[in-house]
Motif scaffolding. Structure first.
Motif, PDB file in Angstrom:
ATOM      1  N   ARG A   1     -35.249  -4.887  92.887  1.00  0.00           N
ATOM      2  CA  ARG A   1     -33.805  -5.298  93.307  1.00  0.00           C
ATOM      3  C   ARG A   1     -33.912  -5.889  94.506  1.00  0.00           C
ATOM      4  NH1 ARG A   1     -29.960  -0.711  94.979  1.00  0.00           N
ATOM      5  NH2 ARG A   1     -31.184   0.579  93.541  1.00  0.00           N
ATOM      6  N   ALA A   2     -34.834  -5.625  95.584  1.00  0.00           N
ATOM      7  CA  ALA A   2     -34.751  -6.208  96.638  1.00  0.00           C
ATOM      8  C   ALA A   2     -35.649  -7.645  96.637  1.00  0.00           C
ATOM      9  CB  ALA A   2     -35.716  -5.602  97.743  1.00  0.00           C
ATOM     10  N   ALA A   3     -36.498  -7.743  95.646  1.00  0.00           N
ATOM     11  CA  ALA A   3     -37.216  -9.104  95.722  1.00  0.00           C
ATOM     12  C   ALA A   3     -36.038 -10.187  94.850  1.00  0.00           C
ATOM     13  CB  ALA A   3     -38.509  -9.072  94.653  1.00  0.00           C
TER      14      ALA A   3
ATOM     15  N   TYR B   1     -36.838   2.146  80.984  1.00  0.00           N
ATOM     16  CA  TYR B   1     -36.003   1.498  80.094  1.00  0.00           C
ATOM     17  C   TYR B   1     -34.910   0.837  80.763  1.00  0.00           C
ATOM     18  CZ  TYR B   1     -33.788   0.524  75.530  1.00  0.00           C
ATOM     19  OH  TYR B   1     -32.721  -0.245  74.529  1.00  0.00           O
ATOM     20  N   TYR B   2     -34.327   1.728  81.784  1.00  0.00           N
ATOM     21  CA  TYR B   2     -33.219   1.138  82.662  1.00  0.00           C
ATOM     22  C   TYR B   2     -33.688  -0.067  83.462  1.00  0.00           C
ATOM     23  CZ  TYR B   2     -29.918   0.410  86.527  1.00  0.00           C
ATOM     24  OH  TYR B   2     -29.097  -0.121  87.593  1.00  0.00           O
TER      25      TYR B   2
ATOM     26  N   ARG C   1     -34.324  -7.072  84.320  1.00  0.00           N
ATOM     27  CA  ARG C   1     -35.159  -8.220  84.637  1.00  0.00           C
ATOM     28  C   ARG C   1     -34.576  -9.441  83.942  1.00  0.00           C
ATOM     29  NH1 ARG C   1     -40.991  -5.055  83.546  1.00  0.00           N
ATOM     30  NH2 ARG C   1     -40.840  -3.901  85.579  1.00  0.00           N
ATOM     31  N   GLU C   2     -35.088 -10.510  84.257  1.00  0.00           N
ATOM     32  CA  GLU C   2     -34.758 -11.814  83.429  1.00  0.00           C
ATOM     33  C   GLU C   2     -35.385 -11.724  82.192  1.00  0.00           C
ATOM     34  OE1 GLU C   2     -36.119 -14.954  85.779  1.00  0.00           O
ATOM     35  OE2 GLU C   2     -34.504 -14.924  87.430  1.00  0.00           O
ATOM     36  N   PHE C   3     -34.950 -12.762  81.259  1.00  0.00           N
ATOM     37  CA  PHE C   3     -35.286 -12.623  79.997  1.00  0.00           C
ATOM     38  C   PHE C   3     -36.451 -12.413  79.323  1.00  0.00           C
ATOM     39  CE2 PHE C   3     -36.387 -14.625  75.714  1.00  0.00           C
ATOM     40  CZ  PHE C   3     -35.511 -13.844  75.010  1.00  0.00           C
ATOM     41  N   LEU C   4     -37.547 -13.153  79.737  1.00  0.00           N
ATOM     42  CA  LEU C   4     -39.057 -12.880  79.515  1.00  0.00           C
ATOM     43  C   LEU C   4     -39.710 -11.780  79.982  1.00  0.00           C
ATOM     44  CD1 LEU C   4     -40.498 -16.791  79.399  1.00  0.00           C
ATOM     45  CD2 LEU C   4     -39.769 -15.354  77.398  1.00  0.00           C
TER      46      LEU C   4
ATOM     47  N   GLY D   1     -41.615  -6.272  78.840  1.00  0.00           N
ATOM     48  CA  GLY D   1     -41.243  -4.741  79.091  1.00  0.00           C
ATOM     49  C   GLY D   1     -40.816  -3.981  77.890  1.00  0.00           C
ATOM     50  N   MET D   2     -39.674  -4.388  77.333  1.00  0.00           N
ATOM     51  CA  MET D   2     -39.320  -3.582  76.310  1.00  0.00           C
ATOM     52  C   MET D   2     -40.279  -3.667  75.147  1.00  0.00           C
ATOM     53  SD  MET D   2     -36.399  -2.378  76.438  1.00  0.00           S
ATOM     54  CE  MET D   2     -35.291  -2.333  77.912  1.00  0.00           C
TER      55      MET D   2
END
Length: 303
Positions: free
Chosen positions: A194-196, A240-241, A246-249, A254-255
């Motif tokens: 979140r910070a990045a 999962y949360y 994150r962005e799409f890729l 991750g999923m």
């Protein structure tokens, strides 16, 4: 300009280690302005010891154990609302700092003022990097992709752990606090990602700490013992949360990894497989509807 720092230590029933951690912070070559100890409703021996320290610490005792996530939420809120320090430096109660750990973080902050967080090089007691706190660099590293143990130059990070992490006050004002509902596992990954998104975070190899865990192993539901198996519910729910943020890729990757772990468990030859599989599935299912609140703190520096 000299910057002031609050240190936040979250503790739960590890008094002897906590004593060593507190002494190591008090022995910094650059002293902290506030030492905030968040006690997750530990036994009375911890309470009595911390009360005996008087005004040398800011003692924040919680009425119940809110896990590491809740402890860091309260500690960083206290930093924002009760101090005017520029940075907060957070760690667990088994993180023994070296005399110049903070000095090295502040030195890099002077060299690279545009940052959201700075992370120390976390080592186990034998000097090798702590497997629970491996840095994840933005740029892929040579070889196996992990940051080399002999890395001497700072690197931009994707995320970092709450084991010796320094964060800017103005970043916290923008992004809010760690999510208490995470309880354990992943609160630091979610928070630093979140910070990045606001400003880059960096690995500072000159700043070192010793993470005094019982053994230098990473977390693995496949290999962990029966007493720890239920905890992995939080790992999978929370992953999962934060993967979904994150962005799409990166989100897709991750999923895929999460669901690959599910299928690996289905076909694995491991003890108590049914129990482990049930915990994993329960965590992923909970993650689909997990929508925790992000809290914000008042900025005492603006008052």
């Amino acid at each position: 300009m000299t910057k002031s720092v609050s240190a936040v230590v979250v503790t739960y029933n590890r008094l002897e280690l906590l004593k060593e951690v507190i002494e190591s912070i008090k022995s910094q070559t650059v002293p902290v302005s506030h030492l905030i100890v968040v006690d997750n409703a530990s036994n009375h021996d911890t309470k009595d010891y911390l009360e005996s320290l008087g005004n040398s610490i800011d003692y924040l005792r919680l009425e119940e154990n809110l896990g590491g996530a809740g402890g860091f939420n309260h500690g960083i809120r206290y930093f924002m609302e009760e101090t005017k320090d520029d940075f907060v430096w957070v760690m667990d109660d088994d993180t023994v700092t070296h005399p110049d750990t903070l000095e090295q973080l502040l030195s890099y902050a002077d060299d690279q003022p545009n940052f959201s967080f700075l992370a120390s090089d976390v080592r186990w007691i034998d000097g090798h990097r702590s497997k629970m706190n491996l840095p994840s660099a933005v740029e892929k590293q040579p070889g196996d992709g992990e940051v080399p143990e002999d890395q001497v130059e700072p690197l931009e990070l994707k995320n970092a752990s709450f084991v010796s992490l320094m964060i800017k006050r103005e970043i916290i004002e923008k992004i809010g606090l760690p999510i208490t509902d995470f309880f354990i596992w992943g609160d630091d990954i979610e928070y630093t990602e979140r910070a990045a998104r606001v400003a880059p975070g960096y690995f500072v190899p000159a700043s070192k700490v010793t993470h005094k865990m019982a053994s230098n192993v990473g977390s693995s539901l496949m290999d962990d013992g029966p007493n720890r198996t239920p905890r992995y519910f939080y790992s999978y729910r929370n992953r999962y949360y934060y993967v979904n943020q994150r962005e799409f890729l990166p989100r897709l990757k991750g999923m895929v990894k999460l669901h690959l772990e599910l299928w690996q468990m289905r076909f694995a030859k491991t003890e108590r497989k049914d129990e482990k599989l049930a915990v994993l599935k329960k965590g992923l299912k909970a993650g689909r509807s997990f929508r925790p609140d992000v809290e914000f703190a008042k900025n005492n520096k603006d008052i």
